[in-house]
Write an enzyme that holds these catalytic residues in place. Structure first.
Site, PDB file in Angstrom:
ATOM      1  N   HIS A  54       5.650  12.423   8.923  1.00 27.13           N
ATOM      2  CA  HIS A  54       5.654  13.569   8.445  1.00 27.13           C
ATOM      3  C   HIS A  54       4.999  12.975   7.349  1.00 27.13           C
ATOM      4  CE1 HIS A  54       4.610  17.628   7.408  1.00 27.13           C
ATOM      5  NE2 HIS A  54       4.666  17.346   6.556  1.00 27.13           N
ATOM      6  N   GLU A  55       5.310  12.455   6.995  1.00 25.85           N
ATOM      7  CA  GLU A  55       5.180  12.219   4.993  1.00 25.85           C
ATOM      8  C   GLU A  55       3.819  11.173   5.311  1.00 25.85           C
ATOM      9  OE1 GLU A  55       7.863  14.916   3.332  1.00 25.85           O
ATOM     10  OE2 GLU A  55       5.078  13.811   2.862  1.00 25.85           O
ATOM     11  N   ASP A 101      11.663  33.755  37.105  1.00 30.27           N
ATOM     12  CA  ASP A 101      11.778  33.435  35.862  1.00 30.27           C
ATOM     13  C   ASP A 101      12.355  33.615  34.489  1.00 30.27           C
ATOM     14  OD1 ASP A 101       9.392  31.514  37.395  1.00 30.27           O
ATOM     15  OD2 ASP A 101       8.126  32.640  36.208  1.00 30.27           O
ATOM     16  N   ASP A 126      10.067  30.513  30.028  1.00 28.08           N
ATOM     17  CA  ASP A 126      10.743  29.400  30.882  1.00 28.08           C
ATOM     18  C   ASP A 126      11.977  31.133  30.558  1.00 28.08           C
ATOM     19  OD1 ASP A 126       9.469  27.771  31.113  1.00 28.08           O
ATOM     20  OD2 ASP A 126       9.664  26.438  29.596  1.00 28.08           O
ATOM     21  N   ARG A 157      -1.925   2.490  -6.747  1.00 32.85           N
ATOM     22  CA  ARG A 157      -0.986   2.845  -6.894  1.00 32.85           C
ATOM     23  C   ARG A 157       0.255   3.765  -6.104  1.00 32.85           C
ATOM     24  NH1 ARG A 157      -5.068   2.321 -10.260  1.00 32.85           N
ATOM     25  NH2 ARG A 157      -5.517   4.228 -10.245  1.00 32.85           N
ATOM     26  N   GLY A 204      17.454  19.158  -5.013  1.00 34.55           N
ATOM     27  CA  GLY A 204      19.195  19.080  -4.657  1.00 34.55           C
ATOM     28  C   GLY A 204      18.707  20.120  -3.048  1.00 34.55           C
ATOM     29  N   ASP A 252      13.966  13.167  -1.046  1.00 33.22           N
ATOM     30  CA  ASP A 252      15.247  13.079  -1.423  1.00 33.22           C
ATOM     31  C   ASP A 252      16.424  13.237  -1.056  1.00 33.22           C
ATOM     32  OD1 ASP A 252      16.005  16.484  -2.706  1.00 33.22           O
ATOM     33  OD2 ASP A 252      16.656  15.064  -3.139  1.00 33.22           O
ATOM     34  N   HIS A 259      12.016  12.523 -10.456  1.00 33.41           N
ATOM     35  CA  HIS A 259      11.843  10.734 -10.781  1.00 33.41           C
ATOM     36  C   HIS A 259      10.207  10.408 -11.101  1.00 33.41           C
ATOM     37  CE1 HIS A 259      10.428  12.966  -7.406  1.00 33.41           C
ATOM     38  NE2 HIS A 259      10.061  12.232  -6.473  1.00 33.41           N
ATOM     39  N   ASP A 261       1.080  -1.484  -0.180  1.00 31.69           N
ATOM     40  CA  ASP A 261      -0.608  -0.183  -0.005  1.00 31.69           C
ATOM     41  C   ASP A 261       1.272   1.248  -0.076  1.00 31.69           C
ATOM     42  OD1 ASP A 261      -2.525  -1.468   0.129  1.00 31.69           O
ATOM     43  OD2 ASP A 261      -2.356  -1.816   1.952  1.00 31.69           O
ATOM     44  N   HIS A 284       0.528  12.357   5.799  1.00 34.31           N
ATOM     45  CA  HIS A 284      -0.040  12.798   4.241  1.00 34.31           C
ATOM     46  C   HIS A 284      -0.475  11.085   4.165  1.00 34.31           C
ATOM     47  CE1 HIS A 284       1.134  16.520   4.409  1.00 34.31           C
ATOM     48  NE2 HIS A 284       2.231  16.640   4.236  1.00 34.31           N
ATOM     49  N   HIS A 318       8.518  13.827  -0.178  1.00 37.05           N
ATOM     50  CA  HIS A 318       6.524  14.372  -0.586  1.00 37.05           C
ATOM     51  C   HIS A 318       6.280  13.272  -0.171  1.00 37.05           C
ATOM     52  CE1 HIS A 318       7.596  14.635  -4.796  1.00 37.05           C
ATOM     53  NE2 HIS A 318       7.942  13.266  -4.920  1.00 37.05           N
ATOM     54  N   HIS A 330      -1.412  19.301   5.972  1.00 37.31           N
ATOM     55  CA  HIS A 330      -1.160  20.150   6.466  1.00 37.31           C
ATOM     56  C   HIS A 330      -1.469  20.817   7.980  1.00 37.31           C
ATOM     57  CE1 HIS A 330       2.906  20.041   3.456  1.00 37.31           C
ATOM     58  NE2 HIS A 330       3.215  19.348   4.448  1.00 37.31           N
TER      59      HIS A 330
END
Lengths: 367, 78
Positions: free
Chosen positions: A119-120, A328, A188, A91, A77, A99, A69, A59, A123, A84, A129
């Protein structure tokens, strides 16, 4: 949190994944472990399971890719776009591309593969996001301590909105980003830095420019990846253009976002006695080159030029600054000293040695 | 010839808005006015998403935010 347009989700809860190739930056076993832990971030909070397969179509296919790609979203770069992923679906749906030109690591150097993969995968499971700078689904990369990683509450809420709650008896919870205008907000540490004011709280940092109304909240690690969360004191040495941060009995000196070689050091090298275990607050008077350290109910004065503590210290805070209790955080602005204690701050005039007024700690934010 | 810094910054911004805020690529010069409005409108969206001062103009803090390493998935839309 934000769900992807159309609320795509996987129709099954038992999903498969496959690691197609590896980066030369890390040992394959470290890549396997980083990706396995990234899946666990999500399977810990929703009733999804992820099984790794070695061949065939999974999956979620994970791979390291170079420039163009073939998916219509080339990489450009090093830095910039790091990776991503595609929303749930057949598919290419769910697939994750890293990258290859980035430097992938399992620590705070370069880009931490576990953090980016987790993180990815958000998605891949249907999350878009989030504008919450403390959330994992915030678009910009920020290193987080991976040994003690807790999925933020914003992300837990988002993924549970798609797949329901975890089947565990006790619902998992995570850290929430503090509200900038929370009336109970305390800090703090507070310090100036090159004309801005920085307010530290837990993992977070507010940046405030005197001329700009808005206040920006970020993760501390976005600026100083090498720094642990929970800073306890900070001050700017304007003369040397250095930034000094304290936590427990250590201190770091930064020049821009780089820690100066040889740090962290022990605070006792500044001249504190062994029984001092941490600093509560600090500020440096750029006019006199004297830095003031607040520890419990006392304060020390340090001479930045001689690089040693001044004689006749420590003194009692109450004898000069009045009854403000434990400090503080502290900083100097426009000739006044601001001493933060809980939800309040005391504005002090060092010339008249008088308290000018008492304000809310958040008075610098346009609430 | 070296690109002047402000042109370089605007190129960075357009690329960023194209990648993450679905700024339409410049079709024909006659649409230049429309594109300028669109850049300003997309800048507002980006500044609002990141909690920056919403001006629709390219300022330092907006450029700084665009230079941050990030995920390649757009912040809004598809």
């Amino acid at each position: 949190y934000v769900l992807i347009d159309g609320n795509p989700k996987w129709p099954r809860n038992d999903l498969t994944y496959r690691i197609i190739n590896y980066t030369p930056d890390m040992r394959p076993a470290d890549v396997d472990e980083a990706i396995k832990q990234a899946f666990e971030v999500w399977s810990n909070v929703v009733p999804l399971t992820f099984r790794r397969i070695e061949d065939g179509a999974a999956d979620i296919m994970m791979s390291f890719q170079y420039r163009d790609h073939g998916d219509g979203y080339p990489f450009y770069g090093p830095h910039g776009t790091l990776a991503h992923a595609f929303q749930p679906g057949p598919r290419i749906g769910g697939d994750v591309h890293f990258d290859e030109e980035e430097t992938w690591t399992k620590n705070s150097r370069g880009y931490n593969l576990f953090i980016v993969a987790a993180h990815e995968l958000g998605h891949s499971l249907g999350l878009a996001h989030s504008p919450d700078p403390g959330s994992l689904m915030y678009p910009n990369y920020a290193y987080r301590d991976t040994k003690d990683f807790h999925l933020p509450q914003d992300d837990i809420n988002g993924i549970q909105a798609i797949y329901g709650q975890s089947l565990q008896p006790v619902q998992p919870t995570g850290p929430s980003t503090p509200g900038t205008c929370d009336p109970n907000l305390s800090f703090d540490a507070v310090a100036t830095l090159r004309g801005e004011m920085l307010f530290f709280k837990g993992r977070y940092l507010w940046r405030k420019h005197p001329q700009i109304r808005e206040t920006e909240i970020n993760l501390i690690s976005q600026f100083w990846p090498a720094l642990p969360a929970g800073i306890q004191a900070a001050y700017e040495n304007v003369e040397k253009d250095q930034f000094v941060l304290f936590k427990e009995d250590k201190y770091w000196v930064f020049k821009e976002s780089n820690v100066v070689h040889g740090y962290p050091k022990r605070i006792h090298q500044l001249g504190f006695p062994k029984n001092v275990k941490r600093i509560n607050a600090a500020f440096s008077d750029k006019n006199t080159g004297k830095t003031y350290f607040f520890v419990a109910n006392k304060y020390w004065r340090y001479d930045e030029n001689r690089q040693s503590m001044d004689e006749g210290y420590p003194r009692n805070i109450i004898s000069v600054f009045g009854k403000i209790g434990k400090v503080d955080a502290a900083f100097q602005h426009d000739g006044y000293i601001y001493l933060f204690h809980g939800r309040k701050q005391t504005q002090f005039d060092p010339n008249t040695k008088q308290v000018v007024r008492v304000l809310k700690s958040t008075s610098w934010f346009s609430c | 010839a070296p690109v002047a810094p402000e042109v370089d910054t605007m190129m960075l911004a357009k690329g960023y808005l194209r990648n993450f805020y679905s700024l339409e690529t410049e079709l024909r010069p006659s649409f230049r006015r429309k594109i300028t409005d669109s850049v300003s409108e997309k800048l507002r969206k980006m500044q609002s998403f990141f909690g920056l001062k919403v001006t629709g103009k390219l300022n330092n803090e907006t450029v700084e935010m665009m230079k941050q390493p990030r995920c390649g998935v757009p912040d809004i839309g598809e």
